[in-house]
Design a protein around this motif. Structure first.
Motif, mmCIF file in Angstrom:
data_model
loop_
_atom_site.group_PDB
_atom_site.id
_atom_site.type_symbol
_atom_site.label_atom_id
_atom_site.label_comp_id
_atom_site.label_asym_id
_atom_site.label_seq_id
_atom_site.Cartn_x
_atom_site.Cartn_y
_atom_site.Cartn_z
ATOM 1 N N ALA A 16 5.470 6.186 6.189
ATOM 2 C CA ALA A 16 5.776 5.699 7.527
ATOM 3 C C ALA A 16 5.009 4.407 7.812
ATOM 4 N N ARG A 17 3.787 4.325 7.360
ATOM 5 C CA ARG A 17 3.005 3.087 7.572
ATOM 6 C C ARG A 17 3.610 1.936 6.791
ATOM 7 N N ARG A 18 4.060 2.203 5.566
ATOM 8 C CA ARG A 18 4.704 1.145 4.793
ATOM 9 C C ARG A 18 6.001 0.721 5.442
ATOM 10 N N GLY A 19 6.725 1.681 6.021
ATOM 11 C CA GLY A 19 7.988 1.351 6.676
ATOM 12 C C GLY A 19 7.771 0.513 7.915
ATOM 13 N N CYS A 20 6.720 0.775 8.647
ATOM 14 C CA CYS A 20 6.440 0.001 9.870
ATOM 15 C C CYS A 20 5.911 -1.387 9.532
#
Length: 60
Positions: free
Chosen positions: A54-58
């Motif tokens: 999720a952090r990489r996606g954001c």
């Protein structure tokens, strides 16, 4: 004083059977707790991977 060998053998058999059941119960508790620990560690690792994804996606 005589030793009643039949009585002693009977008591030893009872103790052996009881200790066998106790050992089996303790073994099952150990295996069960290891299974629960493995499930918790797996869930923690999966949660960590979801957070990183999720952090990489954001960010990207």
């Amino acid at each position: 004083m005589e030793i009643d060998l039949v009585h002693v053998a009977h008591r030893l058999a009872i103790v052996g059977i009881c200790s066998g059941f106790l050992g089996a119960a303790l073994w099952q508790m150990l295996v069960g707790s290891m299974h629960v620990l493995a499930l918790r560690l797996h869930a923690r690792a999966a949660r960590r991977q979801r957070i990183e994804a999720a952090r990489r996606g954001c960010n990207g």
